[in-house]
Design a protein around this motif. Structure first.
Motif, PDB file in Angstrom:
ATOM      1  N   ARG A   4      46.338  32.627  41.572  1.00 47.84           N
ATOM      2  CA  ARG A   4      45.323  32.551  40.358  1.00 47.84           C
ATOM      3  C   ARG A   4      46.078  32.058  39.105  1.00 47.84           C
ATOM      4  NH1 ARG A   4      41.886  36.562  40.309  1.00 47.84           N
ATOM      5  NH2 ARG A   4      42.241  38.617  41.982  1.00 47.84           N
ATOM      6  N   ALA A  22      42.597  33.792  29.333  1.00 48.47           N
ATOM      7  CA  ALA A  22      40.917  33.623  30.162  1.00 48.47           C
ATOM      8  C   ALA A  22      40.762  34.559  31.613  1.00 48.47           C
ATOM      9  CB  ALA A  22      40.240  32.621  29.945  1.00 48.47           C
ATOM     10  N   SER A  23      41.826  34.224  32.529  1.00 46.53           N
ATOM     11  CA  SER A  23      41.944  35.345  33.369  1.00 46.53           C
ATOM     12  C   SER A  23      42.089  36.736  33.395  1.00 46.53           C
ATOM     13  CB  SER A  23      43.035  34.671  34.435  1.00 46.53           C
ATOM     14  OG  SER A  23      43.064  35.573  36.070  1.00 46.53           O
ATOM     15  N   ARG A  40      40.584  38.476  30.789  1.00 47.73           N
ATOM     16  CA  ARG A  40      39.436  39.015  30.453  1.00 47.73           C
ATOM     17  C   ARG A  40      38.746  39.102  31.243  1.00 47.73           C
ATOM     18  NH1 ARG A  40      41.326  35.375  25.167  1.00 47.73           N
ATOM     19  NH2 ARG A  40      42.123  36.624  23.497  1.00 47.73           N
ATOM     20  N   ARG A  41      38.506  37.843  32.021  1.00 47.46           N
ATOM     21  CA  ARG A  41      37.433  38.172  33.067  1.00 47.46           C
ATOM     22  C   ARG A  41      37.845  39.807  34.290  1.00 47.46           C
ATOM     23  NH1 ARG A  41      38.583  31.803  33.579  1.00 47.46           N
ATOM     24  NH2 ARG A  41      39.540  32.757  35.327  1.00 47.46           N
ATOM     25  N   MET A  42      38.839  39.284  33.688  1.00 46.22           N
ATOM     26  CA  MET A  42      39.599  40.644  35.110  1.00 46.22           C
ATOM     27  C   MET A  42      39.000  42.523  34.292  1.00 46.22           C
ATOM     28  SD  MET A  42      41.307  40.150  37.565  1.00 46.22           S
ATOM     29  CE  MET A  42      42.180  41.585  38.578  1.00 46.22           C
ATOM     30  N   THR A  43      39.302  41.906  33.571  1.00 46.41           N
ATOM     31  CA  THR A  43      37.783  43.237  32.633  1.00 46.41           C
ATOM     32  C   THR A  43      36.815  43.502  32.620  1.00 46.41           C
ATOM     33  OG1 THR A  43      38.533  42.396  30.055  1.00 46.41           O
ATOM     34  CG2 THR A  43      40.398  43.516  30.904  1.00 46.41           C
ATOM     35  N   ASN A  44      36.060  42.677  33.749  1.00 48.90           N
ATOM     36  CA  ASN A  44      34.309  43.066  33.801  1.00 48.90           C
ATOM     37  C   ASN A  44      34.814  44.168  34.747  1.00 48.90           C
ATOM     38  OD1 ASN A  44      33.624  41.072  31.598  1.00 48.90           O
ATOM     39  ND2 ASN A  44      33.933  39.264  33.252  1.00 48.90           N
TER      40      ASN A  44
END
Length: 270
Positions: A132, A160-161, A163-167
């Protein structure tokens, strides 16, 4: 009513994962660490007893100069939330904020991004993390096994990655695992909120302004607050916080400038 303060944005990602808060580092700040941070924040002043420019430091941290003097003399120790503010201010002024300088944060972010594995010493899925982040598996192993930290560019990509995962709910569960395992939310908590906030005006003007507020949570409520974030993300946790502030201050309390990047929440045991 709560006091006027400078505006700040909110960060529930950082809050519920123990970053940008005092939650996982509740140890007292010793005099040596305090002196180093105050030197970074305010600079030196040979005319003072401490050799520090405490007037400037106090203004940037948001406490009185007398309070800093008492900390330095050992009369008082900074509360965890204040110690956290001092550390954050020092890192920002030193230009260190974009990087990662805490091994605990590296591990937590990697777990959020890549998940866990039962086959590695660290418990982190090394192969997935490398894929990743587009780095070698050896690089990831050095981060988790040898105490190394990512460079600034990779740190930004890692955050940043994460934070995207916390979607997703699964991503939020991974992100909050460490602070859940610490038991921090298994006790009564006090939550401080620094934001543009206030009661809804209903056509009679906007009563929201830059404020510092707080609300107390029982151990059960603290776990409910964290679970709201895991189940519904930022919006659900914000709604929970607004509900608690409505009880504490005035009905229909609202928080503006909701964001997952900058500071705004701090927590401490009550």
């Amino acid at each position: 009513m709560p006091s006027r303060i400078r505006p700040a944005k909110l960060s529930l990602f950082d809050f519920f994962t123990g970053r940008n808060t005092a939650a996982l580092n509740a140890d007292q700040m010793d005099a040596r660490e305090l002196h180093e941070h105050l030197l970074t924040i305010g600079g030196a002043d040979p005319r003072t007893k401490s050799g520090l420019n405490l007037r400037t430091a106090a203004g940037l941290i948001g406490v009185s100069r007398r309070t800093l003097e008492r900390y330095l003399s050992g009369d008082r120790h900074p509360a965890p939330a204040v110690a956290d503010k001092i550390r954050v201010a020092s890192r920002k002024i030193a230009g260190l904020e974009p990087g990662i300088h805490d091994q605990r944060e590296v591990t937590s972010l990697l777990e959020t991004v890549a998940g866990r594995s039962d086959t590695t010493k660290s418990g982190i899925n090394i192969k997935e993390a490398a894929r990743r982040l587009k780095v070698s598996e050896g690089t990831v192993r050095r981060w988790v096994n040898q105490g190394k930290v990512p460079n600034e560019a990779t740190a930004a990509k890692l955050r940043a990655s994460a934070r995207r995962m916390t979607n997703t709910k699964r991503g939020r569960q991974a992100a909050t695992r460490q602070i859940r395992d610490s038991g921090m939310f298994n006790q009564p908590m006090r939550i401080d909120v620094i934001a543009n906030q206030g009661p809804r005006g209903y056509g009679q003007g906007d009563y929201k302004r830059d404020r510092r507020t707080y609300f107390d949570l029982s151990a059960d409520e603290a776990q409910d607050f964290q679970q709201a974030y895991i189940d519904g993300g930022d919006q659900a946790a914000q709604a929970y916080a607004e509900q608690m502030l409505s009880r504490r201050y005035v009905d229909d309390w609202q928080i503006d400038d909701f964001n997952v990047i900058d500071g705004g929440f701090t927590m401490r045991p009550r």
